[in-house]
Design a protein around this motif. Structure first.
Motif, PDB file in Angstrom:
ATOM      1  N   CYS A  32       5.834  -4.109   8.992  1.00  0.00           N
ATOM      2  CA  CYS A  32       5.867  -3.582   9.663  1.00  0.00           C
ATOM      3  C   CYS A  32       6.904  -2.424  10.230  1.00  0.00           C
ATOM      4  O   CYS A  32       6.611  -1.465  10.271  1.00  0.00           O
ATOM      5  CB  CYS A  32       5.897  -4.234  11.447  1.00  0.00           C
ATOM      6  SG  CYS A  32       4.375  -4.908  11.455  1.00  0.00           S
ATOM      7  N   PRO A  39      -6.281   4.635   2.303  1.00  0.00           N
ATOM      8  CA  PRO A  39      -7.046   5.394   2.850  1.00  0.00           C
ATOM      9  C   PRO A  39      -6.596   6.902   2.531  1.00  0.00           C
ATOM     10  O   PRO A  39      -6.212   6.969   1.862  1.00  0.00           O
ATOM     11  CB  PRO A  39      -5.765   5.527   4.703  1.00  0.00           C
ATOM     12  CG  PRO A  39      -5.640   4.412   4.421  1.00  0.00           C
ATOM     13  CD  PRO A  39      -5.113   4.154   3.000  1.00  0.00           C
ATOM     14  N   ALA A  48      -2.115   9.338   4.540  1.00  0.00           N
ATOM     15  CA  ALA A  48      -2.663   8.531   5.620  1.00  0.00           C
ATOM     16  C   ALA A  48      -2.096   7.523   5.438  1.00  0.00           C
ATOM     17  O   ALA A  48      -2.753   6.799   6.714  1.00  0.00           O
ATOM     18  CB  ALA A  48      -4.230   8.440   5.186  1.00  0.00           C
ATOM     19  N   THR A  49      -1.859   6.581   4.747  1.00  0.00           N
ATOM     20  CA  THR A  49      -0.973   5.839   5.061  1.00  0.00           C
ATOM     21  C   THR A  49       0.432   5.075   5.636  1.00  0.00           C
ATOM     22  O   THR A  49       0.265   3.803   6.763  1.00  0.00           O
ATOM     23  CB  THR A  49      -1.150   5.344   3.522  1.00  0.00           C
ATOM     24  OG1 THR A  49      -2.061   4.909   2.520  1.00  0.00           O
ATOM     25  CG2 THR A  49      -0.637   3.681   3.307  1.00  0.00           C
ATOM     26  N   TYR A  77       5.276   6.638   8.336  1.00  0.00           N
ATOM     27  CA  TYR A  77       5.435   7.133   9.676  1.00  0.00           C
ATOM     28  C   TYR A  77       5.903   7.970   9.984  1.00  0.00           C
ATOM     29  O   TYR A  77       5.737   8.861  10.027  1.00  0.00           O
ATOM     30  CB  TYR A  77       4.732   6.291  10.952  1.00  0.00           C
ATOM     31  CG  TYR A  77       3.989   7.030  11.811  1.00  0.00           C
ATOM     32  CD1 TYR A  77       3.487   7.570  11.901  1.00  0.00           C
ATOM     33  CD2 TYR A  77       5.429   6.342  13.196  1.00  0.00           C
ATOM     34  CE1 TYR A  77       2.643   8.487  12.597  1.00  0.00           C
ATOM     35  CE2 TYR A  77       4.484   7.570  14.278  1.00  0.00           C
ATOM     36  CZ  TYR A  77       3.870   8.172  14.379  1.00  0.00           C
ATOM     37  OH  TYR A  77       3.704   8.599  14.939  1.00  0.00           O
ATOM     38  N   ALA A 104       0.892   7.469   7.357  1.00  0.00           N
ATOM     39  CA  ALA A 104       0.305   7.420   9.550  1.00  0.00           C
ATOM     40  C   ALA A 104      -0.372   5.999   9.847  1.00  0.00           C
ATOM     41  O   ALA A 104      -0.594   6.422  11.175  1.00  0.00           O
ATOM     42  CB  ALA A 104      -0.977   8.490   9.271  1.00  0.00           C
ATOM     43  N   GLN A 105      -0.882   4.945   9.337  1.00  0.00           N
ATOM     44  CA  GLN A 105      -0.933   3.950   9.657  1.00  0.00           C
ATOM     45  C   GLN A 105      -0.083   3.850  11.038  1.00  0.00           C
ATOM     46  O   GLN A 105      -0.348   2.663  11.765  1.00  0.00           O
ATOM     47  CB  GLN A 105      -2.120   2.852   8.621  1.00  0.00           C
ATOM     48  CG  GLN A 105      -3.112   4.039   8.114  1.00  0.00           C
ATOM     49  CD  GLN A 105      -3.520   2.328   7.214  1.00  0.00           C
ATOM     50  OE1 GLN A 105      -2.575   1.846   6.675  1.00  0.00           O
ATOM     51  NE2 GLN A 105      -5.251   2.259   7.365  1.00  0.00           N
ATOM     52  N   GLY A 106       1.225   3.386  10.414  1.00  0.00           N
ATOM     53  CA  GLY A 106       2.114   3.575  11.325  1.00  0.00           C
ATOM     54  C   GLY A 106       2.256   3.808  12.445  1.00  0.00           C
ATOM     55  O   GLY A 106       3.350   2.817  13.785  1.00  0.00           O
ATOM     56  N   SER A 153       3.488   7.051  19.691  1.00  0.00           N
ATOM     57  CA  SER A 153       3.544   7.888  19.333  1.00  0.00           C
ATOM     58  C   SER A 153       3.231   9.641  19.558  1.00  0.00           C
ATOM     59  O   SER A 153       3.566   9.774  18.729  1.00  0.00           O
ATOM     60  CB  SER A 153       1.577   7.466  18.413  1.00  0.00           C
ATOM     61  OG  SER A 153       1.332   7.489  19.288  1.00  0.00           O
ATOM     62  N   GLY A 198      -0.117   3.245  14.353  1.00  0.00           N
ATOM     63  CA  GLY A 198      -0.167   2.435  15.084  1.00  0.00           C
ATOM     64  C   GLY A 198       0.382   0.719  15.478  1.00  0.00           C
ATOM     65  O   GLY A 198      -0.184   0.205  16.433  1.00  0.00           O
ATOM     66  N   HIS A 213       6.669   0.027   7.806  1.00  0.00           N
ATOM     67  CA  HIS A 213       5.327   1.049   7.781  1.00  0.00           C
ATOM     68  C   HIS A 213       5.893   2.064   9.077  1.00  0.00           C
ATOM     69  O   HIS A 213       5.595   3.076   9.175  1.00  0.00           O
ATOM     70  CB  HIS A 213       4.073   0.361   8.211  1.00  0.00           C
ATOM     71  CG  HIS A 213       2.850   0.044   7.448  1.00  0.00           C
ATOM     72  ND1 HIS A 213       2.165   1.600   6.661  1.00  0.00           N
ATOM     73  CD2 HIS A 213       2.481  -0.387   6.509  1.00  0.00           C
ATOM     74  CE1 HIS A 213       1.482   1.233   6.295  1.00  0.00           C
ATOM     75  NE2 HIS A 213       1.412   0.122   5.882  1.00  0.00           N
ATOM     76  N   GLN A 266       1.002  -1.370   0.198  1.00  0.00           N
ATOM     77  CA  GLN A 266      -0.068  -0.182   0.059  1.00  0.00           C
ATOM     78  C   GLN A 266       0.600   1.204  -0.019  1.00  0.00           C
ATOM     79  O   GLN A 266       0.654   1.920  -0.498  1.00  0.00           O
ATOM     80  CB  GLN A 266      -1.132  -0.233   0.801  1.00  0.00           C
ATOM     81  CG  GLN A 266      -1.840  -0.961   1.149  1.00  0.00           C
ATOM     82  CD  GLN A 266      -3.463  -1.358   2.372  1.00  0.00           C
ATOM     83  OE1 GLN A 266      -3.186  -0.925   3.223  1.00  0.00           O
ATOM     84  NE2 GLN A 266      -4.635  -0.987   1.722  1.00  0.00           N
TER      85      GLN A 266
END
Length: 340
Positions: A318, A205, A227-228, A325, A230-232, A241, A234, A321, A46
């Motif tokens: 991970c 996203p 947005a993608t 992020y 930013a999922q990092g 964070s 999580g 990501h 992604q």
């Protein structure tokens, strides 16, 4: 190829499927062969899709002269001090027939063309203290801003994931490659229609489009990448964070100079102070996110391994990501500080 990419095992084109295979096919058809700077984010398809979409729509599609956009990317690479991209974009200029311009820039001389000189000076000043006002008569050019911000993002990821000293060579198919799997450029002069990458973003996203590219494919791609990435967040605890984002905001996403690197600060220095309020198990991830935005070249294999050891579920996906992020969070502050 995997030895040229740190921290993860990349997915090669012959093993790719789904959206990753589509990205590889588009990159190979419209830009270059699949070198390490493309493959480094492959465990996170992604992010690959959103990143390629922004690069392609900003840097390759539409009517803005490719030399102008290459100069902007070169300036951003210079601001980041990333030799790999500096050499890459000097090679692009030469392949576009601008050898004299490339040689002048390589000698740190001012380009003879005032317009190109202004673009280079502006781009080189971004992400550092005292950035210059934008040089666009009548308002910002979305292709320039998108190229600039993508370069700030990908240079941070590359500084974290590519080995020091790696350079892409001339990227001319007629020359001996700098290493096995070195990128080869092609299709630099073809006019690409905007928007053909947008189907790759289906299911990603959808963030808010920036005002400087609202209603354009560039804006859609930038919003998706923001947005993608930013999922990092999580991957970290809420406190970790929040700490990472606060430190990145305090620095406005600006790269730290070598003499201000977090690794040069003694125990109790600014970064250590920021992390002290976190449980020990949460500090490694927050530190990596911060370094990805501010000093990615200082990230070590041991630091990545220490973070991944905190949870056996943490994977190459991970890792990419988390680095993305931190890098993109820094870029959002650079964007907000641009005088557009």
């Amino acid at each position: 190829m995997s030895s040229l990419i740190r921290h993860i095992t990349p997915v090669s084109p012959d093993r790719a499927d789904g959206v990753l295979a589509e990205v590889y096919a588009q990159v190979d058809a419209e830009f270059s062969s699949i070198g390490p700077a493309v493959m480094m984010m492959s465990p996170a398809p992604q992010l690959m899709a959103a990143g390629w979409s922004l690069m392609r729509e900003a840097q390759l599609a539409g009517d803005v002269p490719p030399v102008d956009r290459t100069v902007v990317a070169l300036g951003a690479a210079r601001a980041n001090g990333l030799a790999y991209d500096v050499e890459a974009y000097l090679s692009v200029l030469r392949l576009l027939g601008e050898a004299e311009l490339a040689d002048a820039v390589a000698r740190w001389e001012r380009p003879a063309d005032d317009r190109l000189a202004a673009l280079l000076s502006w781009a080189s000043s971004t992400g550092v203290a005292g950035g210059e006002p934008e040089p666009f008569p009548g308002g910002p050019v979305a292709e320039h801003v998108g190229t600039l911000l993508f370069t700030h993002f990908v240079d941070r990821v590359a500084a974290a994931m590519l080995p020091p000293g790696l350079t892409p060579g001339t990227m001319d198919p007629g020359d001996e490659p700098a290493f096995e799997g070195a990128p080869v450029l092609h299709g630099l002069r073809q006019a690409l229609p905007p928007g053909t990458t947008l189907p790759l973003l289906a299911g990603l996203p959808a963030g808010k489009e920036p005002a400087w590219a609202a209603g354009l494919p560039i804006g859609t791609a930038y919003a998706a990448l923001t947005a993608t990435a930013a999922q990092g967040a999580g991957l970290l605890s809420p406190a970790a964070s929040e700490t990472a984002e606060r430190v990145l905001a305090d620095h406005r996403g600006r790269r730290l100079t070598a003499d201000a690197s977090p690794d040069d600060t003694p125990p109790g220095g600014p970064l250590d102070d920021a992390l002290q309020g976190l449980p020990v198990a949460e500090r490694a991830g927050a530190r990596l996110a911060i370094l990805a935005g501010l000093a990615p070249e200082t990230i070590t294999d041991a630091e990545v391994a220490a973070w991944r050891a905190t949870d056996r579920r943490l994977s190459d996906h991970c890792t990419v990501h988390l680095l993305a992020y931190g890098a993109m969070t820094a870029v959002t502050h650079i964007e907000s500080d641009l005088t557009l």
